[in-house]
Design an enzyme around this catalytic site. Sequence first.
Site, short mmCIF file in Angstrom:
data_model
loop_
_atom_site.label_atom_id
_atom_site.label_comp_id
_atom_site.label_asym_id
_atom_site.label_seq_id
_atom_site.Cartn_x
_atom_site.Cartn_y
_atom_site.Cartn_z
N ASN A 111 74.81 85.34 46.66
CA ASN A 111 74.92 85.13 45.22
C ASN A 111 73.62 84.59 44.66
O ASN A 111 72.89 83.86 45.34
CB ASN A 111 76.10 84.21 44.89
CG ASN A 111 75.70 82.74 44.81
OD1 ASN A 111 75.17 82.28 43.80
ND2 ASN A 111 75.91 82.01 45.90
N PHE A 115 74.04 78.69 38.48
CA PHE A 115 74.77 77.63 37.78
C PHE A 115 75.36 78.10 36.45
O PHE A 115 75.26 77.42 35.43
CB PHE A 115 73.87 76.42 37.53
CG PHE A 115 73.68 75.49 38.71
CD1 PHE A 115 74.47 75.57 39.84
CD2 PHE A 115 72.71 74.51 38.67
CE1 PHE A 115 74.30 74.71 40.91
CE2 PHE A 115 72.52 73.63 39.73
CZ PHE A 115 73.31 73.73 40.86
N SER A 174 71.01 74.23 45.43
CA SER A 174 71.22 75.63 45.08
C SER A 174 69.88 76.34 45.06
O SER A 174 68.91 75.83 44.47
CB SER A 174 71.88 75.76 43.71
OG SER A 174 71.86 77.10 43.27
N ASN A 176 69.20 79.00 43.44
CA ASN A 176 69.15 79.90 42.29
C ASN A 176 68.72 79.24 40.98
O ASN A 176 68.73 79.88 39.94
CB ASN A 176 70.51 80.58 42.11
CG ASN A 176 70.90 81.37 43.35
OD1 ASN A 176 70.10 82.14 43.87
ND2 ASN A 176 72.11 81.15 43.83
N THR A 177 68.35 77.97 41.03
CA THR A 177 67.78 77.27 39.88
C THR A 177 66.35 76.89 40.25
O THR A 177 66.15 76.10 41.19
CB THR A 177 68.58 76.02 39.52
OG1 THR A 177 69.89 76.40 39.11
CG2 THR A 177 67.91 75.24 38.40
N LYS A 208 74.42 67.11 48.26
CA LYS A 208 74.57 68.41 48.91
C LYS A 208 73.20 68.97 49.22
O LYS A 208 72.36 69.11 48.32
CB LYS A 208 75.35 69.38 48.04
CG LYS A 208 75.68 70.69 48.74
CD LYS A 208 76.73 71.49 48.00
CE LYS A 208 77.17 72.71 48.79
NZ LYS A 208 78.27 73.45 48.13
N ASN A 237 74.38 73.94 51.74
CA ASN A 237 74.52 74.97 50.71
C ASN A 237 74.20 76.34 51.31
O ASN A 237 74.09 76.48 52.53
CB ASN A 237 73.59 74.64 49.54
CG ASN A 237 74.14 75.07 48.20
OD1 ASN A 237 74.68 76.16 48.08
ND2 ASN A 237 74.01 74.23 47.20
#
Length: 354
Positions: A111, A115, A174, A176-177, A208, A237
């Site tokens: 993915n 967010f 994450s 993706n940021t 995390k 993660n």
Amino acid sequence: MLPSLASAALPALRLLDPERAHGVALRALSWGLVPPTRCPDHPALAVDCLGHRFANPIGLAAGFDKNAAAGPALLRLGFGFVETGSVTPRPQSGNPRPRVFRLTQDLGIINRLGFNNLGLAIYTRNLAKLSPRRIPLGANLGINKQGADPVRDYKALVEAVRALVDYAVINVSSPNTPGLRDLQTEAQLRSILQAVATIDSRPPILVKLAPDLSPDGLAAVVETCIEQGVAGLILGNTTLSRPAALKSVNATEAGGLSGLPLQKLATTMLARAYLLARGRLVLIGTGGIFSGGDVLTKIQAGASLVQLYTSFAFQGPALIPRLKAELLVALRDARLATLAESIGTRAAELAEQI
């Protein structure tokens, strides 16, 4: 829709785009189409940590219910705890679609959602509807892609949810940021945690982490978290790495990889964190859990609790009772009376598996 029927509907859902299928599943849950489990958990599965008693160690990971919209149903599916979010201070749409990809042959998901969520105001309104509840509830907290001030924003997020949840997670992992994983560096993380520590009546705080941290980076994070009074870590993660054995057509898509291909990497990091923490942090293990034996392995690596995401997405609500039944068998086969007896018993071995 009974759990067995819900699982029977999964083949039809897999015909849909993964993100659309996820939305359908959330709506089914929020509409009450999946009834609650009524089977009590075996006492051997109970875990005491983070100031709460968990009837079983199996939790739902963040990302499944970002806005806490399906919370009432998820809290009744048989999980030992549920983590909602990630939520950011302001609403954001996330990255362009398509941004979720099934790796069916590999039992994985990639993915690059970024967010996407409805923001803190709607999230806290939904959280407020989840009391009273029978199981612990967590909030996973992130920052916006644009206009973020991490120290300010994480403090504000914890302040907003502190009376509504049983623990809060600082998500700095994450992929993706842009720039988020840079917050795992010692100085950046310390500044965030120092700000959060000034909040009165805060719930237990967890951090995390990414499974891609170097050994030195992990050691620095563990010590920083202990110094700043963090209660625990979630390991880990999604990963940016791509195992060479991946077979699925979507294996080269950009984003974070979860599921079975992450299992060994995440378990190794978990075991290393356990050896570094030496009992000073509660650890939650996630990544590639598809069987009761996988749950026990995470606990033997050092976890007190575990979390699911990809396996739940693939197999549906029927997965939860099966995992608990298999875990009881695994405990019996290992000649253990309770889960607590097995925490960290294979950490030294599993820390060296990659």
